[in-house]
Design a protein around this motif. Structure first.
Motif, mmCIF file in Angstrom:
data_model
loop_
_atom_site.group_PDB
_atom_site.id
_atom_site.type_symbol
_atom_site.label_atom_id
_atom_site.label_comp_id
_atom_site.label_asym_id
_atom_site.label_seq_id
_atom_site.Cartn_x
_atom_site.Cartn_y
_atom_site.Cartn_z
ATOM 1 N N LYS A 269 0.835 -1.203 0.000
ATOM 2 C CA LYS A 269 0.000 0.000 0.000
ATOM 3 C C LYS A 269 0.868 1.250 0.000
ATOM 4 N N ASP A 270 0.406 2.270 -0.719
ATOM 5 C CA ASP A 270 1.108 3.551 -0.716
ATOM 6 C C ASP A 270 0.539 4.411 0.411
ATOM 7 N N GLU A 271 0.975 4.106 1.633
ATOM 8 C CA GLU A 271 0.439 4.835 2.791
ATOM 9 C C GLU A 271 1.490 4.876 3.900
ATOM 10 N N VAL A 274 4.393 1.852 5.900
ATOM 11 C CA VAL A 274 4.730 0.616 5.208
ATOM 12 C C VAL A 274 6.234 0.321 5.295
ATOM 13 N N GLY A 297 4.287 5.706 -6.221
ATOM 14 C CA GLY A 297 3.009 5.011 -6.047
ATOM 15 C C GLY A 297 2.128 5.102 -7.296
ATOM 16 N N ASN A 300 -2.549 3.604 -5.722
ATOM 17 C CA ASN A 300 -2.413 3.364 -4.290
ATOM 18 C C ASN A 300 -1.502 2.173 -3.956
ATOM 19 N N GLU A 301 -0.634 1.782 -4.915
ATOM 20 C CA GLU A 301 0.317 0.694 -4.636
ATOM 21 C C GLU A 301 1.727 1.129 -5.012
ATOM 22 N N HIS A 328 0.321 -6.652 3.678
ATOM 23 C CA HIS A 328 -0.519 -6.569 2.476
ATOM 24 C C HIS A 328 0.263 -6.422 1.197
ATOM 25 N N ASP A 330 1.808 -7.890 -2.565
ATOM 26 C CA ASP A 330 1.358 -8.808 -3.595
ATOM 27 C C ASP A 330 2.268 -10.028 -3.640
#
Ligand code: ASP
Ligand code: MG
Length: 401
Positions: A269-271, A274, A297, A300-301, A328, A330
């Motif tokens: 996640k781009d938040e 992380v 990003g 949002n990834e 989370h 991939d």
């Protein structure tokens, strides 16, 4: 008259003829009127051979017994060298680590020197004896024999030089000094007259295996003057010290490290938080992370790539796998066919255009850069492993030809 600490590595004392040559160097230093304390490594491949012997009997011996075994290698060297000096009619005494007063922590296999009680050595020097000390070993407060980790004799030598307040600590090895890059790979490599502790640390930690890292850290901390020189040719070596004279070239060396693996955590996640979570996992596992790249990003990834030592790869992948749910991501991809090439120089960050020159050399050689990092005194790139030799040569030519 001064006090000189001289350390000779395993290849310098590998056989009788070499021990005799080393004894000759020691004798000359002594006869010039110096007090001489010598630190020796085990002969040639002795330490590796001892490890093999251990494995024949027990693939996972306790670290205590391992240190008991490995410490014998250095004990052989010091006795033989002392005998050679006796034969020359010189007053000499050999001492094990514990006889020399070297107290360490109790981490078998990677012990730290805690204290050196110099009274015994001092006593011997007062009696005009040449003192030969076994490197790589010490003793704990409870009387257990320890070793300092592979290559640890350099550290023994620097620690003794600091404790005895020696005028110089000479590290004799099989190369003539510190070179701008590996002379076996780049014929134009030059020997440096001087280098700073920080530059040396960068070069040592990046695979220019001349000095053990901890020995350089210790030399810097205690201001020990180091000289790296060859026991095979009598020529001045390279001086390692705090400040060196500024020369025309702003970089002092190029190093290659092929003990590198790249991990990419794809699709996190781009938040906020992380990177923190990923590197907290690495820290928990005590895995050193080197270069780091975070992609831009998208939807949002993003991906986060970083490099670690090859030995840590399985551990890192497993540890990340355990946190798959909370992180989370991939998937994870890894790559071990990579190498890190770095240029090192005390003035790099204050001199413009140095990084550009490096990248230009790589571009001319058609080498693709996978990752980049810079610091005060170095610029590193990650490239495909197959291009490493070519890269070093191209960069060296650009800066030094
Ligand atoms: N003999 C030990 C080793 O081979 C210590 C040293 O050489 O500095 O690692
Ligand atoms: Mg060795």
């Amino acid at each position: 008259m001064g006090l000189v600490v001289q350390k000779f590595g395993g290849s310098s004392v590998a056989d009788a003829e070499r021990v005799r040559r080393v004894a000759g160097i020691i004798a000359d230093t002594y006869c010039e009127g110096n007090n001489v304390v010598v630190v020796l490594s085990a002969q040639g491949d002795t330490t590796d051979d001892l490890i093999e012997k251990a494995k024949e009997l027990n693939p996972a011996p306790s670290k205590r017994e391992m240190d008991m075994l490995l410490s014998t290698g250095e004990q052989i060297s010091i006795a033989l060298c002392a005998m050679s000096l006796e034969k020359m009619g010189l007053p000499v005494v050999s001492l094990t680590g514990w006889q020399a007063g070297i107290t360490t922590s109790s981490d078998f296999g990677s012990a730290r020197i805690r204290r050196i009680k110099t009274s015994r050595i001092q006593n011997e020097l007062d009696k005009k004896n040449i003192v030969i000390v076994a490197g790589f070993q010490g003793i704990t407060r409870t009387g257990e024999i320890t070793t300092l980790g592979r290559g640890g004799s350099d550290t023994s030598a620097v620690a003794l030089a600091a404790a005895l307040n020696a005028d110089v600590c000479q590290i004799y090895t099989d190369v003539e000094g510190v070179f701008t890059c590996d002379p076996r790979k780049v014929p134009g490599a030059r020997k440096l007259e001087e280098i700073t502790y920080d530059e040396m640390l960068e070069l040592a930690s990046m695979g220019a295996k001349v000095l053990h890292n901890r020995s350089v850290e210790m030399a810097k901390k205690y201001g020990v003057n180091l000289e790296v020189l060859s026991s095979f040719v009598r020529k001045p070596g390279t001086i390692v010290k705090e400040v060196t004279k500024v020369e025309g070239t702003k970089i002092s060396g190029i190093a290659v490290d092929d003990d590198v693996a790249r991990i990419t955590v794809v699709g996190v996640k781009d938040e906020p938080g992380v990177a923190f979570k990923i590197f907290r996992v690495m820290a928990k596992e005590k895995i050193n992370v080197d270069l780091i790249i975070q992609s831009l990003g998208k939807n949002n990834e993003q991906d986060i790539s970083f490099t670690i030592s090859k030995d840590d790869l399985d551990k890192a992948v497993n540890a990340l796998g355990e946190y798959e749910k909370s992180l989370h991501f991939d998937h994870i991809s890894t790559d071990t066919d990579v190498a890190k090439v770095s240029i090192v120089g005390a003035g790099i960050m204050s001199a413009s255009g140095i990084a550009a020159t490096m990248f230009e050399a790589l571009y001319n050689a058609k080498i693709n850069i996978l990752m980049i990092s810079t610091s005060e005194i170095k610029v590193s790139v990650l490239i495909p492993a197959k291009d490493a030799d070519l890269a070093v040569k191209a960069i060296h030519d650009k800066f030094f030809e």
